[in-house]
Design a protein around this motif. Structure first.
Motif, mmCIF file in Angstrom:
data_model
loop_
_atom_site.group_PDB
_atom_site.id
_atom_site.type_symbol
_atom_site.label_atom_id
_atom_site.label_comp_id
_atom_site.label_asym_id
_atom_site.label_seq_id
_atom_site.Cartn_x
_atom_site.Cartn_y
_atom_site.Cartn_z
ATOM 1 N N ALA A 1 -6.600 1.928 3.792
ATOM 2 C CA ALA A 1 -5.485 2.393 2.958
ATOM 3 C C ALA A 1 -5.903 2.682 1.518
ATOM 4 O O ALA A 1 -5.058 3.039 0.690
ATOM 5 C CB ALA A 1 -4.372 1.352 2.976
ATOM 6 N N ALA B 1 -6.954 -2.861 4.519
ATOM 7 C CA ALA B 1 -6.968 -2.541 3.089
ATOM 8 C C ALA B 1 -7.938 -1.409 2.795
ATOM 9 O O ALA B 1 -7.628 -0.477 2.033
ATOM 10 C CB ALA B 1 -7.344 -3.786 2.285
ATOM 11 N N ALA C 1 0.832 -1.204 0.000
ATOM 12 C CA ALA C 1 0.000 0.000 0.000
ATOM 13 C C ALA C 1 0.866 1.253 0.000
ATOM 14 O O ALA C 1 0.576 2.231 -0.711
ATOM 15 C CB ALA C 1 -0.930 -0.013 1.209
ATOM 16 N N THR D 1 0.874 3.974 -3.026
ATOM 17 C CA THR D 1 0.546 5.370 -2.743
ATOM 18 C C THR D 1 1.652 6.292 -3.227
ATOM 19 O O THR D 1 1.383 7.352 -3.813
ATOM 20 C CB THR D 1 0.328 5.566 -1.226
ATOM 21 N N VAL E 1 -7.025 0.484 -0.626
ATOM 22 C CA VAL E 1 -6.652 -0.650 -1.474
ATOM 23 C C VAL E 1 -7.919 -1.298 -2.023
ATOM 24 O O VAL E 1 -8.889 -1.514 -1.285
ATOM 25 C CB VAL E 1 -5.835 -1.679 -0.681
ATOM 26 N N LEU F 1 -3.732 -0.053 -5.923
ATOM 27 C CA LEU F 1 -3.287 -1.405 -5.600
ATOM 28 C C LEU F 1 -4.499 -2.319 -5.574
ATOM 29 O O LEU F 1 -5.455 -2.078 -4.826
ATOM 30 C CB LEU F 1 -2.589 -1.434 -4.238
#
Length: 415
Positions: A202, A199, A161, A165, A204, A171
């Protein structure tokens, strides 16, 4: 009654006078059956008198049709495992035959090689890689966002992640789950739930799950192991649902592998299956569920030297006794190359010389006097696996219609 001892290669075999305590090995052997005789003739016409990996195109197509029939009847999309078929034209032929654009890839190197060849494919990584490999693909190809990267720990998720970023790319992560193989991945529903929250926090994109179950047919009770694997997988799907992904069926719920895809076709909680080695069926895949598939890949190599009475180095005086006891050691055939993950299949009765040991230069195979090979005749071995072995011989010779119809270059070597 007197007891006699026969010394063979430093070991003692005690024989009773009536010879009933130990069974003398039966004499085996013969010459090539029609199939391998025809293959040998085709290789000689093509001038292939070196270690060569051969694929039988007709058998390959028949296997692909059988696999496609099974998965289509079950309504399961098929993902082709690239590492087991590491030649671009071989891979493309199978993808076309089974009508799929889904690929499973296991290394950054192979992914970088395949992305330009199949830019529209759907890629799922088959094992978690160090974040540096994710970075390498992202920086070299700019296509990291079209790949579902396999995540097995919270630490790896955080690393990926952060790298995504920093590069301002999305991702896409699929979680590896442990359904009984115990090779890693999330085994605990609470751990997966925490990774899902991590996830989401973040940013994701969660692609789905991958649960690999090749252990099932090797267990004392395959049915019990299968039921346990399915139950574990179902529990993890429910984690996704309760974690906010209200329609897990819209995600990638990958399962199977060559040993178990037919079990999935009979009913599964997964929504796609992966198959690779079954298309060429190496020796390690002789499972009852794959009995209708034919071995489609062989190693062909010429005999360099042949002896009528193979002597044992250092203990030549014992050679006659060994040949008397085991007639399948009478003749010796030194082949071009060797020490492959493969077993001799033709002519019948050949076996590796236990006293000489293995050799990658001139492997010694022994046989009885029924094996009448001479120098420049071919020996055929059946690979135990495909994967790395397919990358050891250069271009693959394609046997079709009784001739070597073409050659297929392999991908560059990668782990």
């Amino acid at each position: 009654m007197k007891r006699r001892s026969l010394i063979l290669g430093g070991g003692a075999l005690a024989l009773t006078g009536i010879g009933t305590m130990l069974a003398r090995p039966a004499e085996r052997g013969g010459m090539h059956e029609a199939y391998f005789a025809g293959l040998s003739a085709a290789l000689k016409r093509a001038g292939l008198m070196r270690p060569t990996l051969v694929i039988d195109h007709e058998r390959l197509a028949a296997n692909a049709s059988a696999i496609r029939t099974s998965t289509a009847a079950a309504g399961l999309p098929l993902r082709v495992v690239a590492k087991s078929l590491p030649a671009p034209r071989l891979l493309a032929a199978i993808m076309d035959h089974v009508s799929t654009n889904r690929l499973m890839v296991f290394s950054a190197d192979m992914l970088l090689q395949l992305l330009p060849l199949h830019p529209g494919a759907e890629y799922l990584m088959g094992k978690p890689l160090p974040v540096s490999e994710f970075i390498r693909v992202a920086d070299k190809s700019g296509a990291a966002a079209q790949v579902q990267w396999l995540i097995d720990t919270p630490e790896r998720l955080a690393q990926y992640a952060e790298a995504a970023t920093a590069r301002r790319i999305m991702l896409r992560a699929s979680f590896e789950i442990d359904v009984g193989l115990h090779r890693g991945g999330f085994a605990d529903p609470q751990a997966l739930a925490a990774a899902l929250r991590q996830a989401q926090a973040a940013g994701v994109q969660v692609g789905g799950l991958m649960g690999y179950d090749p252990h099932v047919p090797k267990m004392p009770s395959a049915n019990r192991a299968w039921a346990a694997a399915q139950s574990a997988y179902g529990t993890m799907i429910e984690v996704l649902r309760t974690g906010g992904l209200t329609d897990p069926a819209a995600l990638t719920l990958n399962g199977a592998g060559s040993p178990t895809f037919r079990r999935h076709c009979a009913g599964t909680v997964a929504n796609e299956v992966s198959v690779g080695s079954a298309f060429v069926k190496p020796g390690d895949f002789d499972y009852p569920d794959l009995a209708d598939l034919l071995p489609a890949a062989f190693i062909a190599t010429p005999v360099i030297k042949a002896s009528a009475d193979q002597a044992l180095p250092g203990v030549e005086a014992l050679s006659g006794a060994m040949h008397w006891w085991d007639r399948n050691t009478q003749r010796g055939f030194f082949i071009h190359g060797g020490h492959w993950l493969a077993k001799p299949v033709s002519p019948p009765g050949l076996e590796y010389a236990k006293l000489f040991g293995r050799s990658s230069n001139q492997e010694l195979l022994t046989g009885s006097k029924l094996v009448q090979l001479k120098p420049d005749d071919h020996v055929f071995l059946r690979p135990d696996q495909s994967e790395a072995l397919f990358l050891q011989f250069g271009d693959i010779a394609v046997y079709d219609g009784g001739a070597i119809a073409e050659t297929w270059p392999t991908l560059p070597v990668s782990a």
